[in-house]
Design an enzyme around this catalytic site. Structure first.
Site, short mmCIF file in Angstrom:
data_model
loop_
_atom_site.label_atom_id
_atom_site.label_comp_id
_atom_site.label_asym_id
_atom_site.label_seq_id
_atom_site.Cartn_x
_atom_site.Cartn_y
_atom_site.Cartn_z
N ARG A 242 2.15 3.14 -4.12
CA ARG A 242 3.25 2.56 -5.05
C ARG A 242 3.73 1.18 -4.57
O ARG A 242 3.73 1.07 -3.45
CB ARG A 242 4.12 3.42 -5.58
CG ARG A 242 3.69 4.72 -6.29
CD ARG A 242 3.32 4.30 -7.62
NE ARG A 242 3.03 5.34 -8.58
CZ ARG A 242 1.73 5.96 -8.56
NH1 ARG A 242 0.92 5.32 -8.14
NH2 ARG A 242 1.38 7.08 -9.44
N GLU A 271 4.61 -3.75 -12.74
CA GLU A 271 3.37 -3.85 -13.47
C GLU A 271 3.56 -3.75 -14.89
O GLU A 271 4.18 -2.94 -15.44
CB GLU A 271 2.40 -2.12 -12.88
CG GLU A 271 2.37 -2.58 -11.40
CD GLU A 271 1.51 -1.15 -11.04
OE1 GLU A 271 1.20 -0.35 -11.71
OE2 GLU A 271 1.37 -0.82 -9.77
N HIS A 290 -3.97 -2.04 -10.49
CA HIS A 290 -3.87 -0.59 -10.47
C HIS A 290 -5.05 0.09 -10.81
O HIS A 290 -5.02 1.01 -11.86
CB HIS A 290 -2.52 -0.28 -11.17
CG HIS A 290 -1.86 1.22 -10.57
ND1 HIS A 290 -0.47 1.50 -10.81
CD2 HIS A 290 -2.67 2.24 -10.43
CE1 HIS A 290 -0.42 2.76 -10.19
NE2 HIS A 290 -1.71 3.20 -10.17
C1 DGY Z 1 -2.13 8.14 -10.01
O1 DGY Z 1 -2.83 8.97 -10.62
O2 DGY Z 1 -0.78 8.43 -9.49
C2 DGY Z 1 -2.62 6.87 -10.10
O3 DGY Z 1 -1.78 5.91 -9.36
C3 DGY Z 1 -3.00 6.37 -11.24
O4 DGY Z 1 -1.75 6.20 -11.91
#
Ligand code: DGY
Length: 338
Positions: A242, A271, A290
């Site tokens: 993240r 984001e 992402h």
């Molecule tokens: C998750 O599944 O947490 C990935 O980062 C996609 O959002």
């Protein structure tokens, strides 16, 4: 014939196929939202006030919104991460939270490895050079990259995804593996020769530092200016966790002054990444939007798992993958007593 009323009402937000929506419709009235935005927020809130279940890819719900959802029993997020949801508040309210682990592990590890390859071998920068018509002579040292094979790979957070990245590095590229984890990982140590390290030692020794920790209070800004200063000046940072695991301004500074060599980033503090972010223009940074789990196969599997979780929770057969399983166990025990 009078139309049979369905026992449940659910809200679906994005990312479901027609078949999946049809399956949900067999047990529930479904309010479908392509997106939740200013224009339809009032409709969303009105649907939320009646909903028993909620399923979707990016469900930002705060405590105030939960207070307006008195019937809500289950949230099924189409993601493995759930840092966008207030877990404590869900626990207090007895709302079950389901997520989608496992089905995205290998795909996300592929993404991490793509970023490792791209940052080490400068793939995006050099592909752009060709695309822009600037390949006029054989390239020289100023365009050389750095090897991947044989380099030390540091995995910060050797959970499921971290372990899958480690496997690719050790078995595919002969990379010595260092890892951080709350507890030792004997399987990784035996199969890959991986060694558990503290974060500081890992940062000091790894040629590539790859972040795959969940985001929470403990990992907020885990990689700050001090952490970046510990890395080798030749090292690269790859983040598929993240954005806020990294102090982004400190990273920009470290990349700018050459305190570290490069970064491959799939996640950001904000984001979508604003187009004027300094990261966008840096030659030694590869940015992707992402896409960790974003393949047709994996997003389909995640959506299906989320549908199964929601339907299983509402119809009492149980979720396949729950975050706060206690909530489910308590509800099941209470149902038996009645
Ligand atoms: C998750 O599944 O947490 C990935 O980062 C996609 O959002």
């Amino acid at each position: 014939m009078a139309e049979q009323t369905k026992p449940w009402r659910i809200i679906a937000v994005r990312r479901l196929s027609e078949d999946q929506l049809a399956a949900l419709s067999t047990v529930a009235e479904v309010d479908y939202f392509e997106d939740v935005n200013e224009a339809n927020r009032a409709d969303f809130q009105s649907a939320l006030s009646r909903a028993h279940g909620l399923i979707g890819g990016k469900l930002d719900l705060d405590e105030a919104m939960l207070a307006k959802a008195p019937a809500l029993q289950v949230i099924s997020t189409i993601s493995v991460g759930y840092d966008h949801l207030p877990l404590e508040a869900l626990n207090r309210r007895g709302i079950l939270l389901c997520n989608t682990p496992d089905v995205l592990t290998e795909t996300t590890a592929d993404t991490a490895f793509a970023l490792i390859m791209a940052t080490q071998r400068r793939l995006v920068e050099l592909a752009d050079l060709v695309r822009e018509g600037d390949w006029r002579e054989h390239i020289g040292r100023e365009h050389f990259g750095v090897d991947v094979h044989g380099k030390t790979l540091g995995i910060v957070g050797a959970g499921r995804i971290g372990a899958a990245i480690a496997k690719r590095g050790a078995l595919g590229f002969g990379m010595p593996i260092l890892y951080t984890a709350a507890s030792p990982k004997p399987a990784l140590e035996q199969e890959l020769g991986a060694k558990q390290h503290g974060l500081e030692a890992l940062l000091e020794q790894a040629d590539i530092v790859c972040l795959s920790v969940p985001y929470n209070d403990d990992t907020h800004y885990l990689i700050d200016a001090d952490a970046l200063a510990r890395m080798k000046p030749t090292a690269a940072l790859v983040n598929v966790a993240r954005g806020k695991v990294v102090d982004e301004p400190a990273l920009v500074e470290a990349l700018h002054v050459g305190r570290i060599r490069a970064a491959g980033l799939d996640v950001f503090a904000e984001e979508p990444l604003p187009a004027n972010s300094p990261l966008v223009a840096m030659d030694n940074v590869v940015t992707t939007p992402h896409i960790g789990s974003a393949t047709h196969e994996t997003r389909e599997a995640m959506a299906q798992l989320a549908v199964d979780n929601l339907m299983g929770s509402l119809t009492n057969s149980g979720p396949r993958t729950a975050v706060n399983e206690d909530v489910w166990r308590r509800a099941a025990a209470e149902a038996k007593e009645v």
